[in-house]
Design a protein around this motif. Structure first.
Motif, PDB file in Angstrom:
ATOM      1  N   MET A  37      46.530  20.083  21.550  1.00 38.44           N
ATOM      2  CA  MET A  37      47.126  20.774  20.404  1.00 38.44           C
ATOM      3  C   MET A  37      48.563  20.333  20.138  1.00 38.44           C
ATOM      4  O   MET A  37      49.203  20.830  19.211  1.00 38.44           O
ATOM      5  CB  MET A  37      47.089  22.290  20.646  1.00 38.44           C
ATOM      6  CG  MET A  37      45.683  22.854  20.821  1.00 38.44           C
ATOM      7  SD  MET A  37      44.696  22.772  19.314  1.00 38.44           S
ATOM      8  CE  MET A  37      45.393  24.150  18.404  1.00 38.44           C
ATOM      9  N   ASN A  38      49.076  19.425  20.963  1.00 33.74           N
ATOM     10  CA  ASN A  38      50.442  18.939  20.805  1.00 33.74           C
ATOM     11  C   ASN A  38      50.448  17.417  20.867  1.00 33.74           C
ATOM     12  O   ASN A  38      51.139  16.815  21.687  1.00 33.74           O
ATOM     13  CB  ASN A  38      51.356  19.520  21.884  1.00 33.74           C
ATOM     14  CG  ASN A  38      51.539  21.019  21.742  1.00 33.74           C
ATOM     15  OD1 ASN A  38      52.319  21.485  20.930  1.00 33.74           O
ATOM     16  ND2 ASN A  38      50.800  21.775  22.546  1.00 33.74           N
ATOM     17  N   GLN A  39      49.678  16.812  19.992  1.00 34.37           N
ATOM     18  CA  GLN A  39      49.486  15.370  20.036  1.00 34.37           C
ATOM     19  C   GLN A  39      50.512  14.620  19.173  1.00 34.37           C
ATOM     20  O   GLN A  39      51.040  15.138  18.198  1.00 34.37           O
ATOM     21  CB  GLN A  39      48.067  15.028  19.581  1.00 34.37           C
ATOM     22  CG  GLN A  39      46.987  15.442  20.594  1.00 34.37           C
ATOM     23  CD  GLN A  39      47.023  14.592  21.846  1.00 34.37           C
ATOM     24  OE1 GLN A  39      46.651  13.415  21.825  1.00 34.37           O
ATOM     25  NE2 GLN A  39      47.472  15.170  22.946  1.00 34.37           N
ATOM     26  N   GLU A  56      50.087  15.435  27.318  1.00 31.92           N
ATOM     27  CA  GLU A  56      51.048  16.224  26.564  1.00 31.92           C
ATOM     28  C   GLU A  56      52.251  16.595  27.421  1.00 31.92           C
ATOM     29  O   GLU A  56      52.371  16.202  28.573  1.00 31.92           O
ATOM     30  CB  GLU A  56      50.351  17.451  25.982  1.00 31.92           C
ATOM     31  CG  GLU A  56      49.271  17.074  24.967  1.00 31.92           C
ATOM     32  CD  GLU A  56      48.654  18.246  24.236  1.00 31.92           C
ATOM     33  OE1 GLU A  56      48.061  18.025  23.157  1.00 31.92           O
ATOM     34  OE2 GLU A  56      48.768  19.382  24.746  1.00 31.92           O
ATOM     35  N   GLN A  65      48.977  13.060  13.883  1.00 33.33           N
ATOM     36  CA  GLN A  65      48.170  14.171  14.377  1.00 33.33           C
ATOM     37  C   GLN A  65      48.655  15.504  13.810  1.00 33.33           C
ATOM     38  O   GLN A  65      49.818  15.632  13.408  1.00 33.33           O
ATOM     39  CB  GLN A  65      48.245  14.207  15.911  1.00 33.33           C
ATOM     40  CG  GLN A  65      47.823  12.906  16.589  1.00 33.33           C
ATOM     41  CD  GLN A  65      46.362  12.582  16.351  1.00 33.33           C
ATOM     42  OE1 GLN A  65      45.474  13.392  16.671  1.00 33.33           O
ATOM     43  NE2 GLN A  65      46.105  11.410  15.786  1.00 33.33           N
ATOM     44  N   HIS A 116      49.805  21.790  14.401  1.00 32.60           N
ATOM     45  CA  HIS A 116      49.324  23.018  15.053  1.00 32.60           C
ATOM     46  C   HIS A 116      50.472  23.992  15.313  1.00 32.60           C
ATOM     47  O   HIS A 116      50.590  24.577  16.407  1.00 32.60           O
ATOM     48  CB  HIS A 116      48.606  22.691  16.364  1.00 32.60           C
ATOM     49  CG  HIS A 116      47.309  21.972  16.179  1.00 32.60           C
ATOM     50  ND1 HIS A 116      46.240  22.485  15.462  1.00 32.60           N
ATOM     51  CD2 HIS A 116      46.898  20.745  16.617  1.00 32.60           C
ATOM     52  CE1 HIS A 116      45.244  21.627  15.473  1.00 32.60           C
ATOM     53  NE2 HIS A 116      45.616  20.556  16.163  1.00 32.60           N
TER      54      HIS A 116
END
Length: 246
Positions: A50-52, A203, A237, A240
């Motif tokens: 979720m943190n790409q 990440e 990306q 989020h």
């Protein structure tokens, strides 16, 4: 017994290409970024993280972040074409450091992507350099510098003079380079939390993207893209909910 061993050897040899294929990733074809999670179980974060990184930088938050303090004094000792990028490595005893929020991060290597991986309001730059650092706890920080075409870059020329043209070739650098001269004079930057932009896409990486680009010539860009044979940038990306501060 000999027959069994011979049969096992034949079966093992027959599996090697499949195993090699299974762990292969690339920027095009079956190993392209959208398939990275499929080519190896270790790459699942590339799909579910979720943190790409990279990201499109826009809608930033004014946070008056601490200025970047760099202390680059040593030159890289080798340069390699690993088939994914051109990368310059540094000795373990390297004294090149950036200080981020009072914490020193030691430079490990630098490498390049063309076109840029991070974008600014949807715009790609001609090339992007990543300076990869690590602190005493093993945390990673990447300082990213954008390049746009224009005047030839004299420090980049020293790296390009030694650049291996073929994948899996390496060479010792012929000239010392000053890493400081690969940075813009103004070190103001955008900051966000992200990941490695290549498998396994781990990440928890601190990203500092310089606001101001430096230049390289059209010929210097062509030399890099010719060595790569294809673009080597991962698509941007989703954020989020992450905030980009400056």
């Amino acid at each position: 017994m000999k027959t069994t061993l011979r049969t096992l050897a034949i079966l093992t040899m027959g599996m090697l290409p499949a195993l090699a294929m299974a762990s292969h990733w690339s920027y095009e074809g079956e190993g392209s970024p959208e398939h990275w999670a499929e080519v190896s179980p270790e790459n699942q974060t590339c799909k579910v993280g979720m943190n790409q990184s990279p990201i499109d930088i826009k809608n930033t938050l004014k946070a008056h972040i601490n200025p970047l303090k760099s202390s680059y004094v040593d030159s890289p000792i080798n340069i390699i074409n690993n088939g994914h990028t051109i990368q310059a490595g540094f000795a373990a005893s390297v004294k090149d450091v950036v200080t981020i929020d009072g914490v020193p991060f030691q430079l490990q290597q630098l490498h390049f992507h063309a076109p840029s991986e991070n974008t600014l309001n949807g715009k790609h730059f001609a090339m992007e350099m990543h300076l990869v650092h690590k602190n005493a706890e093993g945390e990673i920080a990447v300082v990213a510098v954008m390049f746009e075409t224009g005047t030839a870059n004299s420090e980049l020329a020293k790296l390009w003079q030694t650049m291996p043209a073929k994948a899996d070739e390496k060479a010792e650098l012929k000239q010392k380079i000053d890493v400081n001269k690969l940075l813009p004079e103004d070190l103001s930057h955008y900051r966000f939390s992200g990941s490695l932009t290549t498998p396994p896409c781990s990440e928890g990486v601190r990203w500092l993207v310089m606001k101001h680009p430096v230049t390289l010539s059209v010929q210097q860009l062509k030399q890099f893209t010719t060595a790569m044979h294809h673009g080597n940038n991962r698509p941007t990306q989703p954020l989020h909910g992450r905030e980009i501060v400056e």
